[in-house]
Scaffold this motif. Structure first.
Motif, mmCIF file in Angstrom:
data_model
loop_
_atom_site.group_PDB
_atom_site.id
_atom_site.type_symbol
_atom_site.label_atom_id
_atom_site.label_comp_id
_atom_site.label_asym_id
_atom_site.label_seq_id
_atom_site.Cartn_x
_atom_site.Cartn_y
_atom_site.Cartn_z
ATOM 1 N N HIS A 142 22.814 -5.566 61.679
ATOM 2 C CA HIS A 142 23.998 -4.772 62.131
ATOM 3 C C HIS A 142 24.730 -4.135 60.657
ATOM 4 N N VAL B 71 22.954 -0.323 64.310
ATOM 5 C CA VAL B 71 22.314 -1.512 64.888
ATOM 6 C C VAL B 71 20.641 -1.141 64.389
ATOM 7 N N CYS C 14 17.224 -2.220 64.888
ATOM 8 C CA CYS C 14 16.318 -3.095 66.120
ATOM 9 C C CYS C 14 14.814 -3.068 65.119
ATOM 10 N N ILE D 110 21.577 3.953 66.360
ATOM 11 C CA ILE D 110 20.480 2.827 66.453
ATOM 12 C C ILE D 110 19.188 3.167 65.835
ATOM 13 N N GLY E 64 24.118 6.256 70.212
ATOM 14 C CA GLY E 64 23.129 5.094 70.498
ATOM 15 C C GLY E 64 23.592 3.950 71.282
ATOM 16 N N ARG E 65 24.804 3.560 71.320
ATOM 17 C CA ARG E 65 25.582 2.677 72.443
ATOM 18 C C ARG E 65 25.237 3.287 73.810
#
Length: 210
Positions: A130, A138, A140, A181, A193-194
């Protein structure tokens, strides 16, 4: 572990100080993506892939390398030999080609303002990173994918160590501040992104209910 032979020729800024590049990774016949954070003139490579030296040099001197899961060692050790940068890897990671200079676990602060978040589900130990910068980011590793022209998705269950935990890890992302993201495989989502994660979880729940 082998590293890709393809070399990225360009690198793009995602948000101020965070850069993205990708190659077609012949090892998996898929896109693989790497990132770099520039903080106070120091470059931190994240899950690094081969990139043209002159392109990378424009960002500055490489000081640290972060490997978010053992499966994403990629070019970490080559860059360490070239630059003497410190490699940070998950505590307890198995199958690393070389010993890291430092290890981390959930909640730890890493160079460049990154914070490690334990995200079990993929082969582990596996972490999401993060970055509380701008709209929030974020990064991944292998938790989610973003194939070109498609919505984000989980890895197929057969490639996950624990599919149920992967869903729980994705849900935990919503406790973080982020709108951007980034993926280990697939182009970043720069806005919404959220919402993309929320939509994925809803689709997955609807599919499971059928």
């Amino acid at each position: 572990m082998s590293e890709p032979k393809a070399i990225a020729r360009t690198i793009d800024e995602v948000v101020p100080g965070l850069f993205h590049y990708q190659v077609h990774d012949e090892r998996i016949d898929h896109i693989s993506d790497g990132y770099a954070v520039v903080d106070k003139g120091r470059v931190i490579l994240i899950d690094p892939l081969p990139i043209d030296g002159a392109t990378l040099a424009r960002l500055g001197a490489i000081g640290d390398i972060v490997v978010a899961s053992a499966s994403h060692q990629r070019s970490a050790w080559s860059y360490r030999r070239q630059t003497n940068a410190s490699v940070h890897a998950p505590q307890g990671a198995q199958g690393l080609d070389e010993p890291p200079d430092a290890t981390f676990r959930g909640g730890d602060r890493l160079p460049g303002g990154l914070r490690a978040m334990h995200a079990p589900g993929p082969k582990g130990p596996h972490y999401v990173l993060h970055l509380d910068r701008g709209p929030g980011v974020v990064l991944c590793t292998d938790l989610l994918l973003h194939d070109p022209g498609k919505e984000i998705a989980f890895l197929r269950d057969k490639y996950l160590q624990d599919p149920k935990q992967a869903r729980e890890s994705a849900r935990a992302l919503l406790g973080l501040k982020f709108e951007v993201i980034c993926f280990g495989h697939g182009a970043p989502i720069l806005k919404g992104g959220r919402k993309a994660v929320e939509d994925l979880l809803q689709r997955d729940a609807n599919q499971g209910a059928k």
